[in-house]
Design a protein around this motif. Structure first.
Motif, mmCIF file in Angstrom:
data_model
loop_
_atom_site.group_PDB
_atom_site.id
_atom_site.type_symbol
_atom_site.label_atom_id
_atom_site.label_comp_id
_atom_site.label_asym_id
_atom_site.label_seq_id
_atom_site.Cartn_x
_atom_site.Cartn_y
_atom_site.Cartn_z
ATOM 1 N N ASN A 1 39.753 43.237 46.983
ATOM 2 C CA ASN A 1 38.787 42.162 46.767
ATOM 3 C C ASN A 1 39.331 40.780 47.117
ATOM 4 O O ASN A 1 38.580 39.813 47.182
ATOM 5 C CB ASN A 1 38.310 42.160 45.311
ATOM 6 N N THR B 1 35.530 53.211 45.865
ATOM 7 C CA THR B 1 36.042 52.015 45.206
ATOM 8 C C THR B 1 36.889 52.405 44.007
ATOM 9 O O THR B 1 36.483 53.239 43.195
ATOM 10 C CB THR B 1 34.884 51.115 44.739
ATOM 11 N N GLU C 1 39.987 45.372 42.560
ATOM 12 C CA GLU C 1 39.330 46.525 43.169
ATOM 13 C C GLU C 1 39.968 46.847 44.519
ATOM 14 O O GLU C 1 40.427 45.947 45.235
ATOM 15 C CB GLU C 1 37.829 46.272 43.380
ATOM 16 N N LYS D 1 38.636 50.741 40.745
ATOM 17 C CA LYS D 1 38.730 49.563 39.901
ATOM 18 C C LYS D 1 39.956 49.690 38.991
ATOM 19 O O LYS D 1 40.123 50.689 38.309
ATOM 20 C CB LYS D 1 37.460 49.410 39.063
#
Length: 218
Positions: free
Chosen positions: A159, A191, A203, A193
Protein backbone atom coordinates in the motif's frame (compact mmCIF):
# COMPACT_ATOMS: atom_id res chain seq x y z
CA UNK A 1 6.10 -3.55 -26.47
CA UNK A 2 7.89 -5.61 -29.10
CA UNK A 3 9.88 -8.75 -28.39
CA UNK A 4 13.62 -8.70 -28.88
CA UNK A 5 14.99 -11.21 -31.39
CA UNK A 6 17.68 -13.46 -29.90
CA UNK A 7 20.70 -13.91 -32.15
CA UNK A 8 24.01 -15.73 -31.79
CA UNK A 9 22.73 -18.95 -30.23
CA UNK A 10 26.12 -20.67 -30.37
CA UNK A 11 27.58 -17.81 -28.36
CA UNK A 12 24.69 -18.02 -25.87
CA UNK A 13 25.23 -21.76 -25.48
CA UNK A 14 28.90 -21.16 -24.72
CA UNK A 15 27.89 -18.61 -22.09
CA UNK A 16 25.51 -21.17 -20.56
CA UNK A 17 28.35 -23.71 -20.40
CA UNK A 18 30.57 -21.16 -18.65
CA UNK A 19 27.81 -20.16 -16.21
CA UNK A 20 27.25 -23.83 -15.35
CA UNK A 21 30.96 -24.45 -14.71
CA UNK A 22 31.28 -21.29 -12.61
CA UNK A 23 28.49 -22.46 -10.29
CA UNK A 24 29.12 -26.18 -9.92
CA UNK A 25 31.01 -25.77 -6.65
CA UNK A 26 29.97 -24.04 -3.43
CA UNK A 27 32.67 -22.04 -1.68
CA UNK A 28 31.63 -23.36 1.70
CA UNK A 29 34.56 -21.91 3.65
CA UNK A 30 34.71 -18.36 2.34
CA UNK A 31 31.07 -17.63 1.61
CA UNK A 32 28.33 -19.95 2.74
CA UNK A 33 29.73 -20.76 6.17
CA UNK A 34 31.24 -17.39 7.07
CA UNK A 35 28.82 -14.86 5.60
CA UNK A 36 25.07 -15.41 5.82
CA UNK A 37 24.54 -19.18 5.46
CA UNK A 38 22.51 -18.67 2.27
CA UNK A 39 23.46 -18.91 -1.37
CA UNK A 40 21.84 -19.20 -4.80
CA UNK A 41 22.75 -19.66 -8.45
CA UNK A 42 20.56 -17.71 -10.87
CA UNK A 43 20.74 -17.99 -14.65
CA UNK A 44 23.35 -15.32 -15.42
CA UNK A 45 23.35 -15.39 -19.21
CA UNK A 46 22.82 -12.34 -21.42
CA UNK A 47 20.21 -11.22 -22.47
CA UNK A 48 18.12 -13.11 -19.86
CA UNK A 49 19.80 -11.44 -16.91
CA UNK A 50 20.24 -7.77 -16.16
CA UNK A 51 18.17 -4.80 -17.28
CA UNK A 52 17.09 -4.25 -20.88
CA UNK A 53 18.19 -0.86 -22.21
CA UNK A 54 15.93 -1.05 -25.25
CA UNK A 55 12.19 -0.58 -25.62
CA UNK A 56 11.59 -4.31 -25.97
CA UNK A 57 11.13 -7.44 -23.89
CA UNK A 58 13.35 -10.50 -24.03
CA UNK A 59 11.45 -13.69 -24.89
CA UNK A 60 11.86 -16.57 -22.48
CA UNK A 61 14.43 -19.26 -23.40
CA UNK A 62 13.13 -22.17 -25.44
CA UNK A 63 14.33 -25.23 -27.32
CA UNK A 64 17.96 -26.24 -26.89
CA UNK A 65 18.79 -23.06 -25.01
CA UNK A 66 16.20 -23.79 -22.33
CA UNK A 67 17.32 -27.43 -22.14
CA UNK A 68 20.95 -26.41 -21.57
CA UNK A 69 19.96 -23.94 -18.86
CA UNK A 70 17.77 -26.46 -17.06
CA UNK A 71 20.42 -29.17 -17.33
CA UNK A 72 22.88 -26.69 -15.81
CA UNK A 73 20.55 -26.02 -12.88
CA UNK A 74 20.13 -29.75 -12.25
CA UNK A 75 23.90 -30.35 -12.39
CA UNK A 76 24.47 -27.48 -9.96
CA UNK A 77 21.86 -28.95 -7.62
CA UNK A 78 23.49 -32.39 -7.69
CA UNK A 79 26.99 -31.02 -7.04
CA UNK A 80 25.82 -28.77 -4.22
CA UNK A 81 23.97 -31.67 -2.63
CA UNK A 82 27.12 -33.78 -2.63
CA UNK A 83 29.02 -30.99 -0.90
CA UNK A 84 26.28 -30.19 1.61
CA UNK A 85 25.83 -33.86 2.55
CA UNK A 86 29.45 -33.87 3.72
CA UNK A 87 28.79 -31.09 6.23
CA UNK A 88 26.74 -33.41 8.42
CA UNK A 89 24.22 -30.70 9.36
CA UNK A 90 20.68 -29.81 8.21
CA UNK A 91 20.36 -27.77 5.03
CA UNK A 92 17.81 -26.43 2.55
CA UNK A 93 18.47 -27.14 -1.11
CA UNK A 94 15.94 -26.74 -3.91
CA UNK A 95 15.66 -26.01 -7.61
CA UNK A 96 13.19 -23.20 -8.14
CA UNK A 97 11.72 -23.84 -11.60
CA UNK A 98 9.57 -20.97 -12.88
CA UNK A 99 7.02 -21.28 -15.68
CA UNK A 100 6.50 -19.39 -17.89
CA UNK A 101 9.12 -16.99 -16.48
CA UNK A 102 11.77 -19.66 -16.83
CA UNK A 103 14.73 -17.26 -16.86
CA UNK A 104 14.10 -16.58 -13.15
CA UNK A 105 14.81 -20.22 -12.28
CA UNK A 106 17.64 -20.88 -9.83
CA UNK A 107 19.20 -23.23 -7.30
CA UNK A 108 18.89 -22.07 -3.68
CA UNK A 109 20.48 -23.38 -0.49
CA UNK A 110 20.75 -22.47 3.18
CA UNK A 111 22.28 -24.02 6.28
CA UNK A 112 22.32 -23.44 10.02
CA UNK A 113 19.75 -21.03 11.44
CA UNK A 114 18.66 -20.08 7.92
CA UNK A 115 17.36 -23.52 6.90
CA UNK A 116 13.77 -22.31 7.31
CA UNK A 117 14.43 -18.92 5.65
CA UNK A 118 13.07 -19.94 2.23
CA UNK A 119 10.20 -22.19 3.41
CA UNK A 120 7.52 -19.50 3.07
CA UNK A 121 8.91 -17.63 0.07
CA UNK A 122 6.05 -18.69 -2.21
CA UNK A 123 2.31 -18.94 -1.68
CA UNK A 124 0.86 -22.44 -2.00
CA UNK A 125 -2.78 -22.35 -3.18
CA UNK A 126 -5.46 -24.77 -2.04
CA UNK A 127 -5.70 -26.30 -5.52
CA UNK A 128 -2.62 -28.41 -6.18
CA UNK A 129 -0.99 -29.22 -9.53
CA UNK A 130 1.43 -31.88 -10.74
CA UNK A 131 4.47 -30.97 -12.80
CA UNK A 132 4.28 -32.21 -16.39
CA UNK A 133 7.71 -33.74 -16.90
CA UNK A 134 7.04 -34.71 -20.52
CA UNK A 135 7.31 -31.07 -21.57
CA UNK A 136 11.02 -31.10 -20.69
CA UNK A 137 12.04 -33.71 -23.25
CA UNK A 138 15.26 -35.60 -22.56
CA UNK A 139 15.53 -34.11 -19.06
CA UNK A 140 12.39 -35.92 -17.90
CA UNK A 141 14.35 -38.70 -16.18
CA UNK A 142 16.68 -36.27 -14.45
CA UNK A 143 13.76 -34.18 -13.24
CA UNK A 144 11.93 -37.26 -11.96
CA UNK A 145 14.74 -37.83 -9.45
CA UNK A 146 13.43 -34.83 -7.50
CA UNK A 147 10.18 -34.31 -5.63
CA UNK A 148 8.33 -31.27 -6.98
CA UNK A 149 6.00 -29.05 -4.94
CA UNK A 150 3.73 -26.49 -6.56
CA UNK A 151 3.42 -22.82 -5.61
CA UNK A 152 2.56 -19.54 -7.30
CA UNK A 153 4.97 -17.20 -9.04
CA UNK A 154 3.69 -13.75 -8.06
CA UNK A 155 4.56 -10.08 -8.28
CA UNK A 156 4.06 -8.24 -4.98
CA UNK A 157 3.17 -4.63 -4.24
CA UNK A 158 2.16 -2.94 -0.99
CA UNK A 159 0.00 0.00 0.00
CA UNK A 160 3.01 2.35 0.23
CA UNK A 161 4.02 1.91 -3.42
CA UNK A 162 2.65 5.22 -4.71
CA UNK A 163 4.08 7.32 -1.90
CA UNK A 164 3.49 11.02 -1.26
CA UNK A 165 3.13 13.67 -4.01
CA UNK A 166 6.28 15.52 -2.90
CA UNK A 167 8.58 12.66 -3.95
CA UNK A 168 7.56 13.08 -7.60
CA UNK A 169 9.06 15.41 -10.18
CA UNK A 170 5.64 16.82 -11.00
CA UNK A 171 2.00 16.58 -9.98
CA UNK A 172 1.31 14.91 -13.31
CA UNK A 173 3.80 12.12 -12.56
CA UNK A 174 2.11 11.53 -9.21
CA UNK A 175 -1.40 11.46 -10.66
CA UNK A 176 -0.35 9.08 -13.45
CA UNK A 177 1.16 6.71 -10.86
CA UNK A 178 -2.02 6.83 -8.77
CA UNK A 179 -4.07 6.07 -11.86
CA UNK A 180 -1.79 3.16 -12.82
CA UNK A 181 -1.94 1.68 -9.32
CA UNK A 182 -5.74 2.01 -9.10
CA UNK A 183 -6.03 0.22 -12.45
CA UNK A 184 -3.64 -2.49 -11.28
CA UNK A 185 -5.68 -3.19 -8.15
CA UNK A 186 -8.76 -3.85 -10.28
CA UNK A 187 -7.04 -6.90 -11.75
CA UNK A 188 -7.34 -10.31 -10.04
CA UNK A 189 -5.05 -10.57 -7.03
CA UNK A 190 -4.97 -11.66 -3.41
CA UNK A 191 -4.60 -9.25 -0.50
CA UNK A 192 -2.76 -9.92 2.73
CA UNK A 193 -3.56 -7.59 5.62
CA UNK A 194 -0.94 -7.45 8.37
CA UNK A 195 -2.04 -7.69 11.99
CA UNK A 196 0.75 -5.31 12.90
CA UNK A 197 2.00 -2.65 10.44
CA UNK A 198 5.53 -3.00 9.11
CA UNK A 199 6.49 0.64 9.10
CA UNK A 200 3.70 2.19 7.03
CA UNK A 201 2.93 -1.06 5.23
CA UNK A 202 -0.44 -2.55 6.20
CA UNK A 203 -1.41 -4.56 3.08
CA UNK A 204 0.36 -6.66 0.47
CA UNK A 205 -1.13 -7.23 -3.01
CA UNK A 206 -0.01 -10.35 -4.90
CA UNK A 207 -0.60 -10.90 -8.62
CA UNK A 208 -0.15 -14.33 -10.16
CA UNK A 209 2.32 -14.43 -13.05
CA UNK A 210 2.71 -18.19 -13.38
CA UNK A 211 3.83 -21.29 -11.53
CA UNK A 212 6.96 -22.12 -9.58
CA UNK A 213 8.01 -25.70 -8.94
CA UNK A 214 10.24 -26.41 -5.95
CA UNK A 215 12.33 -29.51 -6.58
CA UNK A 216 14.50 -31.38 -4.13
CA UNK A 217 15.29 -34.74 -2.60
CA UNK A 218 13.66 -35.42 0.75
Amino acid sequence: MRQKKIRGHKRRHKQIDNWRLDNLSLDLTDYLLNERDRYYAKIRVHPWSGISLTNSITPQPKGKTKQKMLNGLLDIYENWKTQLDKLGKPYYLKVWLFEPRFSQSQVVCAIGDNVGFYENTFYKPDSDKTIQLDRYGTLKTKLSNLNWDYSLDEDHYDNTLVGEPEIYVSRQDYEETVKWFDKLLKKPHRTQKFKEPIGETTELYSFKRGDVWLGGQK
